[in-house]
Design a protein around this motif. Structure first.
Motif, short mmCIF file in Angstrom:
data_model
loop_
_atom_site.label_atom_id
_atom_site.label_comp_id
_atom_site.label_asym_id
_atom_site.label_seq_id
_atom_site.Cartn_x
_atom_site.Cartn_y
_atom_site.Cartn_z
N TYR A 99 -35.35 55.18 126.28
CA TYR A 99 -36.69 55.59 125.44
C TYR A 99 -35.65 56.18 124.30
CZ TYR A 99 -36.23 60.75 126.24
OH TYR A 99 -35.64 61.98 126.41
N HIS A 100 -36.51 56.03 123.03
CA HIS A 100 -36.10 56.49 121.73
C HIS A 100 -37.05 56.67 120.80
CE1 HIS A 100 -35.65 52.32 120.58
NE2 HIS A 100 -35.54 52.50 119.33
N SER A 101 -36.57 57.22 119.72
CA SER A 101 -37.93 57.70 118.79
C SER A 101 -37.59 56.80 117.40
CB SER A 101 -38.21 59.27 118.45
OG SER A 101 -37.03 59.76 117.93
N HIS A 102 -38.58 56.73 116.67
CA HIS A 102 -38.54 56.14 115.39
C HIS A 102 -39.17 57.15 114.42
CE1 HIS A 102 -38.29 51.69 116.45
NE2 HIS A 102 -36.97 52.32 116.74
N PRO A 103 -38.42 57.79 113.93
CA PRO A 103 -38.93 58.82 112.79
C PRO A 103 -39.74 58.15 111.65
CG PRO A 103 -36.69 59.34 113.58
CD PRO A 103 -37.27 57.87 114.11
N PRO A 109 -39.84 47.54 118.06
CA PRO A 109 -38.47 47.34 118.14
C PRO A 109 -37.87 46.93 117.07
CG PRO A 109 -39.41 46.19 119.91
CD PRO A 109 -40.66 46.72 119.08
N SER A 110 -36.82 47.48 116.50
CA SER A 110 -36.33 46.94 115.18
C SER A 110 -35.31 45.82 115.54
CB SER A 110 -35.44 48.07 114.43
OG SER A 110 -34.30 48.51 115.41
N ARG A 111 -34.68 45.18 114.51
CA ARG A 111 -33.86 44.12 114.83
C ARG A 111 -32.87 44.51 115.33
NH1 ARG A 111 -32.19 39.09 112.32
NH2 ARG A 111 -34.06 39.04 111.19
N TYR A 112 -32.35 45.90 115.04
CA TYR A 112 -30.99 46.31 115.61
C TYR A 112 -31.39 46.74 117.08
CZ TYR A 112 -27.49 50.09 116.37
OH TYR A 112 -26.46 50.91 116.66
N ASP A 113 -32.55 47.10 117.43
CA ASP A 113 -32.86 47.59 118.95
C ASP A 113 -32.72 46.04 119.59
OD1 ASP A 113 -33.62 50.23 118.46
OD2 ASP A 113 -35.71 49.65 118.06
N GLN A 114 -33.23 45.08 119.18
CA GLN A 114 -33.16 43.85 119.72
C GLN A 114 -31.96 43.32 119.97
OE1 GLN A 114 -35.98 40.82 118.12
NE2 GLN A 114 -34.78 39.02 119.14
ZN LIG Z 1 -35.47 51.70 117.41
#
Ligand SMILES: [Zn+2]
Length: 158
Positions: A99-103, A109-114
């Motif tokens: 898990y992680h947060s998006h402040p 999901p971001s492209r980076y997450d993907q």
């Molecule tokens: Zn993320």
């Protein structure tokens, strides 16, 4: 595949996200996968290694350090990851996801997450707006890595 999680674990994630704001928090989901669902038994909050830019940079350099920081990137220390995995195995628990947060960003999901995700695992993302935990979604990367599918989350009351 549905992700089942109990209220206490959910609260741990939400509290962690609020506490780390405006930085991203991160952690590992442990439990069992069977019969078409993943059941979270425990969440393990971890330190976002991006708070230690020098060490983080040695492990996984940022493409654009001017725009990327612990506020929009997270990195789990591989040593922590190994420690948690080993400890989980000893207790017959599996790593189900992260898990992680998006402040101040949506729980998507971001492209980076993907680019940094693996198929099968659940990626729980919590949106934290102005320090307050809001939406929470869980995502699973497609086998061909082309996109994330949203996974249904069932909350078990204690
Ligand atoms: Zn993320």
């Amino acid at each position: 595949m549905t992700l089942r999680i109990d209220e206490a674990s959910l609260k741990t994630i939400r509290d962690h996200g609020g506490r780390e704001y405006p930085s991203e928090c991160c952690g590992i989901l442990l439990g069992h996968a069977d019969g078409g669902q993943k059941v979270v038994r425990e969440v393990v909050p971890l330190r976002n290694l991006r708070h230690d830019p020098q060490r983080a940079e040695e492990l996984l350099p940022l493409a654009d350090p001017g725009r990327e920081s612990e506020r929009n990137r997270f990195l789990i220390d591989p040593r922590e990851q190994l420690r948690v995995e080993k400890d989980a195995r000893a207790r017959q628990l599996d790593v189900l996801g992260y898990y992680h947060s998006h402040p101040d960003h949506p729980a998507q999901p971001s492209r980076y997450d993907q680019e940094h995700a693996w198929p099968w695992y659940s990626y729980v993302i919590l949106s934290v707006e102005q320090g307050t935990a809001r939406d929470l979604n869980s995502w699973v990367l497609a086998e061909d890595r082309s996109h994330f599918d949203r996974q249904s989350v069932e909350v078990d009351e204690l």
